[in-house]
Enzyme design. Structure first.
Site, mmCIF file in Angstrom:
data_model
loop_
_atom_site.group_PDB
_atom_site.id
_atom_site.type_symbol
_atom_site.label_atom_id
_atom_site.label_comp_id
_atom_site.label_asym_id
_atom_site.label_seq_id
_atom_site.Cartn_x
_atom_site.Cartn_y
_atom_site.Cartn_z
ATOM 1 N N ARG A 93 -13.046 14.650 17.386
ATOM 2 C CA ARG A 93 -13.003 15.006 15.969
ATOM 3 C C ARG A 93 -14.369 14.675 15.368
ATOM 4 O O ARG A 93 -14.869 13.553 15.531
ATOM 5 C CB ARG A 93 -11.913 14.203 15.265
ATOM 6 C CG ARG A 93 -11.858 14.493 13.798
ATOM 7 C CD ARG A 93 -10.709 13.773 13.144
ATOM 8 N NE ARG A 93 -10.839 13.857 11.703
ATOM 9 C CZ ARG A 93 -10.473 12.906 10.871
ATOM 10 N NH1 ARG A 93 -9.943 11.798 11.337
ATOM 11 N NH2 ARG A 93 -10.624 13.073 9.592
ATOM 12 N N ARG A 287 2.571 0.099 0.704
ATOM 13 C CA ARG A 287 3.792 -0.719 0.874
ATOM 14 C C ARG A 287 3.726 -1.959 -0.002
ATOM 15 O O ARG A 287 4.675 -2.270 -0.735
ATOM 16 C CB ARG A 287 3.932 -1.192 2.337
ATOM 17 C CG ARG A 287 4.451 -0.160 3.265
ATOM 18 C CD ARG A 287 4.174 -0.542 4.683
ATOM 19 N NE ARG A 287 2.731 -0.444 4.951
ATOM 20 C CZ ARG A 287 2.201 -0.304 6.143
ATOM 21 N NH1 ARG A 287 2.970 -0.281 7.191
ATOM 22 N NH2 ARG A 287 0.900 -0.208 6.319
ATOM 23 N N GLY A 335 2.164 9.843 2.798
ATOM 24 C CA GLY A 335 2.974 11.074 2.728
ATOM 25 C C GLY A 335 4.165 11.026 3.665
ATOM 26 O O GLY A 335 5.272 11.460 3.318
ATOM 27 N N ASN A 337 5.573 8.205 5.020
ATOM 28 C CA ASN A 337 6.394 6.987 5.013
ATOM 29 C C ASN A 337 6.838 6.482 3.655
ATOM 30 O O ASN A 337 7.517 5.463 3.589
ATOM 31 C CB ASN A 337 5.617 5.855 5.687
ATOM 32 C CG ASN A 337 5.372 6.142 7.144
ATOM 33 O OD1 ASN A 337 6.312 6.374 7.891
ATOM 34 N ND2 ASN A 337 4.124 6.173 7.546
ATOM 35 N N GLU A 388 -3.486 15.094 14.468
ATOM 36 C CA GLU A 388 -4.779 15.764 14.652
ATOM 37 C C GLU A 388 -5.142 15.834 16.127
ATOM 38 O O GLU A 388 -5.734 16.801 16.595
ATOM 39 C CB GLU A 388 -5.872 14.976 13.910
ATOM 40 C CG GLU A 388 -5.746 15.090 12.413
ATOM 41 C CD GLU A 388 -6.395 13.929 11.679
ATOM 42 O OE1 GLU A 388 -6.188 12.767 12.076
ATOM 43 O OE2 GLU A 388 -7.106 14.189 10.698
HETATM 44 P P1 AMP Z 1 -3.349 6.558 7.354
HETATM 45 O O1 AMP Z 1 -4.761 6.495 6.838
HETATM 46 O O2 AMP Z 1 -2.806 7.957 7.421
HETATM 47 O O3 AMP Z 1 -3.131 5.785 8.625
HETATM 48 O O4 AMP Z 1 -2.445 5.822 6.251
HETATM 49 C C1 AMP Z 1 -2.514 4.434 6.037
HETATM 50 C C2 AMP Z 1 -1.806 4.066 4.753
HETATM 51 O O5 AMP Z 1 -0.453 4.540 4.787
HETATM 52 C C3 AMP Z 1 -1.658 2.568 4.516
HETATM 53 O O6 AMP Z 1 -2.794 2.000 3.921
HETATM 54 C C4 AMP Z 1 -0.478 2.504 3.584
HETATM 55 O O7 AMP Z 1 -0.935 2.621 2.252
HETATM 56 C C5 AMP Z 1 0.320 3.755 3.894
HETATM 57 N N1 AMP Z 1 1.638 3.437 4.503
HETATM 58 C C6 AMP Z 1 1.932 3.226 5.793
HETATM 59 N N2 AMP Z 1 3.259 2.958 5.943
HETATM 60 C C7 AMP Z 1 3.806 3.001 4.683
HETATM 61 C C8 AMP Z 1 5.115 2.814 4.140
HETATM 62 N N3 AMP Z 1 6.161 2.524 4.919
HETATM 63 N N4 AMP Z 1 5.273 2.944 2.802
HETATM 64 C C9 AMP Z 1 4.225 3.232 2.003
HETATM 65 N N5 AMP Z 1 2.978 3.430 2.451
HETATM 66 C C10 AMP Z 1 2.757 3.317 3.764
#
Ligand code: AMP
Length: 401
Positions: A93, A287, A335, A337, A388
């Site tokens: 990527r 979270r 989105g 979770n 991805e």
């Molecule tokens: P990513 O960059 O796609 O890995 O997303 C990471 C972010 O997803 C974390 O910093 C959290 O803010 C969010 N996240 C992960 N799990 C949860 C959850 N169960 N509820 C709310 N936010 C979450």
């Protein structure tokens, strides 16, 4: 055919090893805190069918991280490969392809030289993307390597949405325009949505949101991008984990005169110390922000409200620009979770045909795909976990075969 996919971020390296075309996942892992002087690097990986292994390690830079990945893949006890030569191709990527790379590019001396020229457009990401490619050339010379660009999926975005209303020669002379990012993630979720909706992308109007630490939203019509929230760099658009998103640039000279911060200080703060982190005061993790809001932390509540408000605003703008949407898609850590965010985004929108089924919404978390709209909701609302790496493996396989 065994294909390795490397997805390098500014301080992390994710990888997946696939057997293609069966799309069988053989191994996956993540190295975090690469080159962090204050924190140990953490390497988590799984060579299937073995248990997940997690441990601290010293990983000084991305080249070293690539070496650790190859070691894990050939580990004597649980490694999947006996010899690295079993790898037929490697997909990478790469964050910025400008208007030069409009699709996947085979890595060669020439293409690598072109990529290096783009470093100034993404100084945090391009050097690490390129370091990973160079390390792979060193370890596996002669093995096909293919670069996949986050910006390529935006090729053909109309001028009325990709140009900024600034002096026209900024665009002509300096290529200042909106490029768009998260393209590989959008390609994957859109293609999955097309299968689930049983319609070709050319017949769909989609609003796709990638809400992770970086967050963006893109509107698609007839299989092409209509508009997107990220711009010349991934700083523009939605409120993010540590990035400000849209922001009045006139604040910058004002702050320089008031505080003595340099331009670099302020750009750094807009990238690394803004967004959810700045407003909540307790970090960027959604979270923790939701938990703290429930306990009455007003700044955490404000951060949540601002995040949701900005997202609603963009969804509304794209819904109107498209003239309605067949589906709205959620992906990325938040989105995928956070039913709380998804629910808040669609509050009181049933009259517009946008309504969430509470039970379906609550049941979709952690790697699950599904519809969360009510039966009567005119626009489908979908959660699709980001992948991805699989998208890159599919495209690398096409190039290799
Ligand atoms: P990513 O960059 O796609 O890995 O997303 C990471 C972010 O997803 C974390 O910093 C959290 O803010 C969010 N996240 C992960 N799990 C949860 C959850 N169960 N509820 C709310 N936010 C979450």
């Amino acid at each position: 055919m065994i294909i390795l996919v490397l997805n390098s971020g500014s301080s992390s390296l994710k990888y997946k090893l696939f057997n293609m075309p069966d799309e069988e996942l053989l191994s996956s892992g993540l190295i975090e805190n690469i080159g962090d002087a204050h924190k140990k690097s953490v390497f988590t990986y799984k060579n299937l069918p073995h248990e997940k292994i997690k441990g601290e390690t010293d990983c000084k830079d991305h080249r070293h991280a690539v070496e650790l990945v190859f070691d894990a893949l050939t580990e004597t006890t649980s490694g999947f490969l006996k010899n690295l030569k079993e790898i037929s191709a490697i997909g990478h990527r790469v964050v910025h392809g400008k208007d030069i790379f409009t699709g996947p590019a085979v890595v060669s001396e020439d293409s690598l030289a072109e990529m290096k020229k783009l470093t100034e457009l993404a100084p945090l990401h391009m050097p690490v993307n390129i370091a990973c490619i160079e390390e792979c050339i060193k370890i596996l010379p002669g093995v096909l390597q293919v670069a996949h660009f986050d910006t390529s999926y935006y090729t053909g975005m109309p001028e009325f949405s990709s140009l900024y209303p600034v002096p026209y020669d900024w665009h002509k002379k300096y290529s200042v325009r909106r490029y768009g990012f998260h393209g590989i993630s959008y390609q994957y979720v859109n293609e999955t949505a097309s299968l689930l909706l049983k319609k070709p992308l050319s017949e769909l109007k989609l609003i796709s949101t990638h809400l992770g630490n970086g967050a963006s939203i893109t509107a698609f019509s007839q299989g092409r991008v209509l508009d997107t929230s990220m711009g010349f760099t991934p700083l523009e658009g939605l409120m993010m984990g540590t990035r400000a998103g849209y922001f009045d640039p006139a604040v910058i000279p004002y702050l320089i005169s008031k505080t003595g911060f340099s331009l670099e200080d302020i750009i750094k703060k807009l990238n690394n110390e803004s967004g959810l982190t700045a407003i909540s005061g307790i970090g960027r993790d959604m979270r923790s922000i939701i938990d703290a809001s429930r306990e009455g932390n007003t700044r955490a509540q404000l951060a949540f409200d601002m995040f949701v408000h900005t997202l609603r605003k963009y969804i509304g703008a794209y819904f109107f620009s498209l003239g309605g949407a067949d589906a709205i898609i959620f992906t990325g850590g938040i989105g995928e979770n956070s039913p709380e965010v998804r629910e808040a985004v669609f509050e009181n929108l049933a009259p517009l045909g946008l309504a969430i089924d509470e039970k379906a919404n609550r049941s979709i978390k952690r790697e699950k795909t599904g519809f969360i709209n009510t039966e009567t909701g005119k626009t489908k609302i979908l959660v699709i976990p980001a992948n991805e790496e699989l998208m890159i493996a599919r495209e690398t396989y096409k190039t290799a075969s």
